[in-house]
Design an enzyme around this catalytic site. Structure first.
Site, PDB file in Angstrom:
ATOM      1  N   ARG A  45       0.795  -1.190   0.000  1.00 48.97           N
ATOM      2  CA  ARG A  45       0.000   0.000   0.000  1.00 48.97           C
ATOM      3  C   ARG A  45       0.843   1.261   0.000  1.00 48.97           C
ATOM      4  O   ARG A  45       0.355   2.357  -0.243  1.00 48.97           O
ATOM      5  CB  ARG A  45      -0.878  -0.015   1.265  1.00 48.97           C
ATOM      6  CG  ARG A  45      -2.054  -0.986   1.144  1.00 48.97           C
ATOM      7  CD  ARG A  45      -2.741  -1.176   2.493  1.00 48.97           C
ATOM      8  NE  ARG A  45      -2.174  -2.376   3.123  1.00 48.97           N
ATOM      9  CZ  ARG A  45      -2.533  -2.794   4.326  1.00 48.97           C
ATOM     10  NH1 ARG A  45      -3.378  -2.109   5.056  1.00 48.97           N
ATOM     11  NH2 ARG A  45      -2.030  -3.907   4.815  1.00 48.97           N
ATOM     12  N   GLY A  46       2.122   1.099   0.321  1.00 49.42           N
ATOM     13  CA  GLY A  46       3.003   2.247   0.568  1.00 49.42           C
ATOM     14  C   GLY A  46       3.126   3.277  -0.543  1.00 49.42           C
ATOM     15  O   GLY A  46       3.450   4.431  -0.292  1.00 49.42           O
ATOM     16  N   GLU A 101       7.294   2.281  -6.488  1.00 48.27           N
ATOM     17  CA  GLU A 101       7.481   1.739  -5.139  1.00 48.27           C
ATOM     18  C   GLU A 101       7.796   2.884  -4.176  1.00 48.27           C
ATOM     19  O   GLU A 101       8.348   3.917  -4.584  1.00 48.27           O
ATOM     20  CB  GLU A 101       8.611   0.689  -5.199  1.00 48.27           C
ATOM     21  CG  GLU A 101       9.097   0.128  -3.895  1.00 48.27           C
ATOM     22  CD  GLU A 101       8.078  -0.664  -3.086  1.00 48.27           C
ATOM     23  OE1 GLU A 101       6.941  -0.182  -2.935  1.00 48.27           O
ATOM     24  OE2 GLU A 101       8.443  -1.732  -2.569  1.00 48.27           O
ATOM     25  N   ASP A 102       7.452   2.689  -2.918  1.00 45.80           N
ATOM     26  CA  ASP A 102       7.760   3.724  -1.921  1.00 45.80           C
ATOM     27  C   ASP A 102       9.246   3.735  -1.553  1.00 45.80           C
ATOM     28  O   ASP A 102       9.908   4.760  -1.671  1.00 45.80           O
ATOM     29  CB  ASP A 102       6.853   3.575  -0.680  1.00 45.80           C
ATOM     30  CG  ASP A 102       6.888   2.170  -0.058  1.00 45.80           C
ATOM     31  OD1 ASP A 102       7.576   1.280  -0.592  1.00 45.80           O
ATOM     32  OD2 ASP A 102       6.213   1.966   0.965  1.00 45.80           O
ATOM     33  N   ASP A 105      14.758  -1.076  -0.024  1.00 44.55           N
ATOM     34  CA  ASP A 105      15.550  -1.300   1.182  1.00 44.55           C
ATOM     35  C   ASP A 105      16.528  -2.448   0.891  1.00 44.55           C
ATOM     36  O   ASP A 105      17.572  -2.225   0.285  1.00 44.55           O
ATOM     37  CB  ASP A 105      14.550  -1.602   2.308  1.00 44.55           C
ATOM     38  CG  ASP A 105      15.160  -1.692   3.680  1.00 44.55           C
ATOM     39  OD1 ASP A 105      16.148  -1.011   3.928  1.00 44.55           O
ATOM     40  OD2 ASP A 105      14.625  -2.450   4.517  1.00 44.55           O
ATOM     41  N   LYS A 133      17.448   3.160   0.321  1.00 45.64           N
ATOM     42  CA  LYS A 133      18.406   2.959   1.420  1.00 45.64           C
ATOM     43  C   LYS A 133      19.523   2.060   0.886  1.00 45.64           C
ATOM     44  O   LYS A 133      19.503   0.845   1.118  1.00 45.64           O
ATOM     45  CB  LYS A 133      17.730   2.249   2.596  1.00 45.64           C
ATOM     46  CG  LYS A 133      16.654   3.030   3.314  1.00 45.64           C
ATOM     47  CD  LYS A 133      16.184   2.189   4.511  1.00 45.64           C
ATOM     48  CE  LYS A 133      14.934   2.709   5.135  1.00 45.64           C
ATOM     49  NZ  LYS A 133      14.378   1.773   6.142  1.00 45.64           N
ATOM     50  N   PHE A 154      14.392   4.168  10.022  1.00 45.19           N
ATOM     51  CA  PHE A 154      13.026   3.748   9.736  1.00 45.19           C
ATOM     52  C   PHE A 154      12.184   4.998   9.528  1.00 45.19           C
ATOM     53  O   PHE A 154      12.130   5.869  10.377  1.00 45.19           O
ATOM     54  CB  PHE A 154      12.451   2.887  10.869  1.00 45.19           C
ATOM     55  CG  PHE A 154      11.261   2.100  10.413  1.00 45.19           C
ATOM     56  CD1 PHE A 154      11.427   0.917   9.705  1.00 45.19           C
ATOM     57  CD2 PHE A 154       9.977   2.551  10.668  1.00 45.19           C
ATOM     58  CE1 PHE A 154      10.322   0.194   9.252  1.00 45.19           C
ATOM     59  CE2 PHE A 154       8.876   1.832  10.221  1.00 45.19           C
ATOM     60  CZ  PHE A 154       9.046   0.654   9.519  1.00 45.19           C
ATOM     61  N   VAL A 155      11.529   5.073   8.372  1.00 44.70           N
ATOM     62  CA  VAL A 155      10.782   6.282   8.030  1.00 44.70           C
ATOM     63  C   VAL A 155       9.289   5.997   7.862  1.00 44.70           C
ATOM     64  O   VAL A 155       8.884   4.861   7.610  1.00 44.70           O
ATOM     65  CB  VAL A 155      11.342   6.949   6.744  1.00 44.70           C
ATOM     66  CG1 VAL A 155      12.758   7.445   6.971  1.00 44.70           C
ATOM     67  CG2 VAL A 155      11.282   6.002   5.545  1.00 44.70           C
ATOM     68  N   ASP A 161       4.136   3.461   6.219  1.00 40.66           N
ATOM     69  CA  ASP A 161       3.604   3.231   7.563  1.00 40.66           C
ATOM     70  C   ASP A 161       4.610   2.646   8.536  1.00 40.66           C
ATOM     71  O   ASP A 161       5.621   2.054   8.144  1.00 40.66           O
ATOM     72  CB  ASP A 161       2.438   2.252   7.475  1.00 40.66           C
ATOM     73  CG  ASP A 161       2.925   0.826   7.178  1.00 40.66           C
ATOM     74  OD1 ASP A 161       3.571   0.633   6.122  1.00 40.66           O
ATOM     75  OD2 ASP A 161       2.685  -0.073   8.008  1.00 40.66           O
ATOM     76  N   ARG A 167       0.608   6.827   7.652  1.00 37.32           N
ATOM     77  CA  ARG A 167       0.644   6.926   6.183  1.00 37.32           C
ATOM     78  C   ARG A 167       0.166   8.297   5.708  1.00 37.32           C
ATOM     79  O   ARG A 167       0.481   8.727   4.614  1.00 37.32           O
ATOM     80  CB  ARG A 167      -0.285   5.879   5.553  1.00 37.32           C
ATOM     81  CG  ARG A 167       0.181   4.440   5.717  1.00 37.32           C
ATOM     82  CD  ARG A 167      -0.664   3.543   4.810  1.00 37.32           C
ATOM     83  NE  ARG A 167      -0.566   2.132   5.153  1.00 37.32           N
ATOM     84  CZ  ARG A 167       0.368   1.306   4.689  1.00 37.32           C
ATOM     85  NH1 ARG A 167       1.308   1.746   3.858  1.00 37.32           N
ATOM     86  NH2 ARG A 167       0.385   0.036   5.040  1.00 37.32           N
TER      87      ARG A 167
HETATM   88  P1  IMP Z   1      12.808  -4.519   0.617  1.00 33.39           P
HETATM   89  O1  IMP Z   1      12.224  -5.783   0.067  1.00 33.39           O
HETATM   90  O2  IMP Z   1      13.694  -4.811   1.804  1.00 33.39           O
HETATM   91  O3  IMP Z   1      13.506  -3.654  -0.404  1.00 33.39           O
HETATM   92  O4  IMP Z   1      11.618  -3.760   1.286  1.00 33.39           O
HETATM   93  C1  IMP Z   1      10.889  -2.847   0.666  1.00 33.39           C
HETATM   94  C2  IMP Z   1       9.611  -2.610   1.451  1.00 33.39           C
HETATM   95  O5  IMP Z   1       9.846  -2.580   2.860  1.00 33.39           O
HETATM   96  C3  IMP Z   1       9.059  -1.260   1.120  1.00 33.39           C
HETATM   97  O6  IMP Z   1       8.109  -1.360   0.104  1.00 33.39           O
HETATM   98  C4  IMP Z   1       8.420  -0.839   2.405  1.00 33.39           C
HETATM   99  O7  IMP Z   1       7.082  -1.285   2.420  1.00 33.39           O
HETATM  100  C5  IMP Z   1       9.144  -1.536   3.473  1.00 33.39           C
HETATM  101  N1  IMP Z   1      10.113  -0.623   4.142  1.00 33.39           N
HETATM  102  C6  IMP Z   1      11.439  -0.533   3.954  1.00 33.39           C
HETATM  103  N2  IMP Z   1      11.973   0.439   4.705  1.00 33.39           N
HETATM  104  C7  IMP Z   1      10.949   0.976   5.395  1.00 33.39           C
HETATM  105  C8  IMP Z   1      10.867   2.065   6.338  1.00 33.39           C
HETATM  106  O8  IMP Z   1      11.846   2.726   6.717  1.00 33.39           O
HETATM  107  N3  IMP Z   1       9.614   2.349   6.807  1.00 33.39           N
HETATM  108  C9  IMP Z   1       8.504   1.646   6.434  1.00 33.39           C
HETATM  109  N4  IMP Z   1       8.538   0.646   5.551  1.00 33.39           N
HETATM  110  C10 IMP Z   1       9.753   0.308   5.035  1.00 33.39           C
HETATM  111 MG    MG Z   2       6.066  -1.577   0.423  1.00 27.60          MG
END
Ligand code: IMP
Ligand code: MG
Length: 180
Positions: A45-46, A101-102, A105, A133, A154-155, A161, A167
């Protein structure tokens, strides 16, 4: 269990986000100039706030669709095993696609979603993440566009969220726990 007490320190203002989106939209318009109809795919949903602002800056014929992949749940760590919960409504075969994508990470989510959508044979598939990140990356994947590189914090806000909260903040803020 999510922490109960935390404060949010502003990291990126609503104004900076808006300015960045204008720049990114111009680059996306250049990349997809002459496209028949771009399918802009938001990851639920981000990305819902980001995609809403981004498509309104795009001077291109667009269609909007959504995909939901597994997320953190209420935890703060990526599960690394990504599953698709909700597939696209429309077809993307032979189409131009932009994944929105939001945050990227570890990279597992976006890399998996790209593989999943590539199996549907789009003509062209690009991706954009508002936040990046880079220090956390575990998968060798780089989005075609990113808005802001941020440190390992963490944001929340602007669609993002913490345990489904915050959100609706108009800016990106950093979570700081105050209960030890
Ligand atoms: P990844 O698979 O580790 O790249 O994760 C990506 C997803 O993790 C993003 O779409 C976010 O939903 C969530 N995420 C990563 N960092 C944060 C954060 O700092 N705050 C909230 N959600 C996060
Ligand atoms: Mg996400």
């Amino acid at each position: 269990m999510p922490h109960d007490t935390y404060v949010i320190d502003q990291m990126i203002s609503a104004k900076s986000i808006a300015a960045k989106i204008e720049t990114l939209a111009t680059e996306i318009e250049t990349e997809f100039a002459g496209t028949d109809k771009l399918v802009v795919v938001g990851l639920l949903r981000g990305s819902f706030v980001f995609i809403a602002d981004l498509v309104r800056e795009l001077d291109l014929p667009v269609e909007v669709d959504f995909l939901e992949a597994s997320s953190y749940g209420d935890a703060m760590e990526s599960s690394r095993e990504v599953r698709i919960f909700k597939d696209l409504r429309g077809t993307i075969e032979g189409r131009d696609v932009l994944i929105v994508e939001d945050i990227i990470d570890t990279g597992h989510t976006l890399a998996h979603v790209v593989d999943f959508l590539m199996s549907k044979h789009p003509a062209r598939l690009k991706s954009i993440a508002l936040l990046d990140k880079p220090s956390r990356r575990e998968v060798d994947y780089k989005p075609d566009w990113t808005g802001f590189e941020i440190p390992d914090e963490f944001v929340v806000g602007y669609g993002i969220d913490y345990a489904q909260r915050n959100r609706n903040l108009p800016y990106i803020g950093k979570v700081r726990f105050t209960d030890g």
